[in-house]
Enzyme design. Structure first.
Site, PDB file in Angstrom:
ATOM      1  N   ASP A 248       0.835  -1.208   0.000  1.00  0.00           N
ATOM      2  CA  ASP A 248       0.000   0.000   0.000  1.00  0.00           C
ATOM      3  C   ASP A 248       0.869   1.257   0.000  1.00  0.00           C
ATOM      4  O   ASP A 248       0.354   2.357  -0.187  1.00  0.00           O
ATOM      5  CB  ASP A 248      -0.944   0.014   1.211  1.00  0.00           C
ATOM      6  N   ASN A 249       2.165   1.105   0.206  1.00  0.00           N
ATOM      7  CA  ASN A 249       3.073   2.252   0.160  1.00  0.00           C
ATOM      8  C   ASN A 249       3.945   2.199  -1.085  1.00  0.00           C
ATOM      9  O   ASN A 249       5.040   2.750  -1.109  1.00  0.00           O
ATOM     10  CB  ASN A 249       3.961   2.275   1.408  1.00  0.00           C
TER      11      ASN A 249
HETATM   12  P1  AMP Z   1       1.006   3.808   6.807  1.00  0.00           P
HETATM   13  O1  AMP Z   1       1.791   2.689   7.413  1.00  0.00           O
HETATM   14  O2  AMP Z   1       1.293   5.134   7.429  1.00  0.00           O
HETATM   15  O3  AMP Z   1       1.166   3.850   5.333  1.00  0.00           O
HETATM   16  O4  AMP Z   1      -0.523   3.530   7.139  1.00  0.00           O
HETATM   17  C1  AMP Z   1      -1.115   2.275   6.998  1.00  0.00           C
HETATM   18  C2  AMP Z   1      -2.608   2.365   7.127  1.00  0.00           C
HETATM   19  O5  AMP Z   1      -2.988   2.867   8.409  1.00  0.00           O
HETATM   20  C3  AMP Z   1      -3.279   3.280   6.113  1.00  0.00           C
HETATM   21  O6  AMP Z   1      -4.522   2.721   5.764  1.00  0.00           O
HETATM   22  C4  AMP Z   1      -3.455   4.554   6.885  1.00  0.00           C
HETATM   23  O7  AMP Z   1      -4.499   5.344   6.369  1.00  0.00           O
HETATM   24  C5  AMP Z   1      -3.785   4.042   8.278  1.00  0.00           C
HETATM   25  N1  AMP Z   1      -3.426   4.996   9.326  1.00  0.00           N
HETATM   26  C6  AMP Z   1      -2.179   5.345   9.713  1.00  0.00           C
HETATM   27  N2  AMP Z   1      -2.222   6.263  10.693  1.00  0.00           N
HETATM   28  C7  AMP Z   1      -3.523   6.519  10.949  1.00  0.00           C
HETATM   29  C8  AMP Z   1      -4.233   7.382  11.845  1.00  0.00           C
HETATM   30  N3  AMP Z   1      -3.590   8.171  12.712  1.00  0.00           N
HETATM   31  N4  AMP Z   1      -5.572   7.367  11.806  1.00  0.00           N
HETATM   32  C9  AMP Z   1      -6.235   6.587  10.939  1.00  0.00           C
HETATM   33  N5  AMP Z   1      -5.638   5.748  10.070  1.00  0.00           N
HETATM   34  C10 AMP Z   1      -4.300   5.712  10.071  1.00  0.00           C
HETATM   35 MG    MG Z   2       0.656   4.231   3.659  1.00  0.00          MG
END
Ligand code: AMP
Ligand code: MG
Length: 484
Positions: A248-249
């Protein structure tokens, strides 16, 4: 209308996203606006800095023409599949067409909860916002494909993480936010119609030539494989560690996206990991090419229903496409190392010289960026061998290596290595110091200085000499956090 939004993603079927206005914040304060980027996007910097602009950047007002959405996606996180992730704390305001005619997303990160937030607060903390701002803009200045940072605001509301931090909203710009996980989302639901629409959308946006191919899906897959191979090679060549290369990244456009616990190497060691959540080193510096291929294999799987009607035929096409990754990556990497050393890169001798130089770096744990910079200064006649020798811990192999390097004509190669090997990278301890000053003392001076240093990474400036050097032992940052 201050911003000429044209929101093509929001015109896709409703199951691609959730219409979600940002949640207002109590006391927005614009800390930084990237005026050069605003200009590139044909945005009026004066308007953005004014009350209406700041209200938009904070999520307190929806600008005319904006259709705020949170997009749906899935993803493999550390190898585990989650069928539903999505923008949990990011809201896409819309798209604009930039001066070069390229469509760009404008997205708020940290703008409140969405349908995809699960247990999260939808917010972002100042530290991670600053890290993304600094590193993504540094990557752009280094010439590496990346999302950009347009602005960030303080919200006036704290967020609770390991500690309480000031809340902030980052405005991020990307050629799109379509991820490998966006395809996985619909593949997991066997929603072939949506998969087709998403592929067509991605092709139109990023790889229009693929539309002309006999098999457009295959051409799309091949294009993404090439883009990711080139991107990861560029990462390695500057010592960048993404830190959380989940599917997803991983962007379809081949831009670096989702800066979390990312960091640059100081001492050269391919096993380097900074991310506190990467216990097994899955996303270590030297693992990044194989992880990129693993991610692309997930993309190929998601695209199978579109590749051919017959599954075996689809798998065969996917496999052949994926086999192109390794040679593509290797060629980009080898060419890049040769360039960093001023070698033509057209023979076995150059490959050996490259491997031996990296071997000396890793044997001595020598600073990756500084060692190449010392070599560049030596080649330019601005320094003798002493600084390089010192950086390499007086490695006895250096004298012989330099003799062979000069024999290959590299000592006098055309084109200065000073424009290839940066003097300044966003070193971890500098990022940490900039964040600490902002958090503890509301002092954005160190951040502003760091941004000036990193804006011209190849341009040595005497006043910034200290920004070239690796951390002192007591300054070293060993762990980075995603701060979600
Ligand atoms: P990331 O690892 O930052 O790419 O995030 C992974 C997933 O977690 C994605 O679906 C983000 O939208 C969600 N996510 C990360 N941080 C938050 C947050 N503070 N509130 C809601 N969703 C989050
Ligand atoms: Mg992400």
């Amino acid at each position: 209308m201050p911003i000429a939004f044209d929101n093509s993603y929001a015109r896709l079927p409703e199951r691609f996203f959730a219409l979600t206005p940002p949640t207002p914040v109590p006391a927005p304060r614009l800390v930084r606006l990237n005026e050069a980027l605003a200009d590139e996007l044909c945005l009026d910097a004066a308007w953005l800095e004014g009350p209406e602009g700041v209200a938009m950047l904070a999520g307190n007002a929806v600008a005319p023409g904006s259709t705020p959405i949170a997009t749906a996606y899935a993803g493999h996180q550390f190898g585990q599949f989650s069928p539903q992730l999505g923008d949990g704390r990011a809201i896409l305001l819309g798209e604009v067409v930039d001066r070069a005619g390229t469509r760009r997303d404008i997205q708020l990160k940290g703008a409140g909860r969405t349908r995809f937030s699960r247990g999260g607060d939808g917010r972002a903390a100042l530290g991670p916002v600053m890290r993304e701002y600094i590193v993504s803009e540094a990557m752009a200045a280094l010439g590496i494909k990346t999302t950009r940072a347009l602005a960030f605001v303080l919200t006036g509301a704290p967020v609770i993480r390991e500690e309480i931090q000031p809340g902030a909203v980052l405005t991020r710009v990307a050629t799109s936010h379509i991820r490998i996980g966006s395809f996985q989302y619909f593949a997991a639901r066997q929603d072939i119609e949506a998969l087709r629409l998403l592929a067509d959308h991605a092709i139109a946006r990023h790889y229009p030539h693929a539309a002309e191919a006999a098999n457009p899906t295959l051409a799309l897959l091949e294009a993404v494989i090439s883009a990711q191979a080139d991107l990861v090679a560029r990462w390695l060549l500057v010592g960048f560690i993404h830190g959380v290369m989940n599917t997803d990244n991983s962007s379809i456009s081949g831009e670096t996206i989702d800066y979390g616990p990312c960091a640059f190497l100081d001492g050269y060691d391919p096993e380097t990991v900074f991310s506190a959540i990467d216990a097994h080193g899955r996303y270590a510096y030297g693992n990044q090419p194989s992880i990129a291929l693993w991610n692309l294999t997930r993309l190929a799987e998601a695209l199978l229903p579109l590749l051919a009607e017959d599954t075996d035929a689809a798998v065969a096409l996917a496999q052949t496409a994926l086999e192109a990754f390794a040679p593509r990556f290797q060629a980009a990497y080898d060419t890049g190392i040769a360039r960093k050393l001023g070698l033509a890169g057209d023979g076995e001798a150059d490959t050996v010289l490259g491997a031996e130089f990296l071997g000396m770096l890793s044997a001595q744990g020598a600073d990756f960026t500084l060692s190449f910079r010392h070599l560049s200064r030596l080649q330019a006649g601005l320094a003798d061998e002493a600084p390089l020798r010192a950086a390499l811990g007086d490695d006895p192999a250096l004298a012989d290596w330099l003799a062979r390097w000069r024999n290959r004509g590299a000592g006098t190669a055309k084109g200065s290595l000073l424009t290839v090997n940066p003097a300044y990278i966003p070193r971890n301890h500098r990022i940490a110091a900039a964040i600490e000053a902002a958090q503890e003392r509301d002092d954005f001076g160190p951040f502003e200085t760091l941004m000036s240093v990193l804006a011209e990474p190849f341009e040595e400036r005497a006043a910034f000499a200290a920004y070239e050097t690796p951390p002192q032992p007591h300054e070293r940052v060993r762990r980075t956090f995603c701060g979600t």
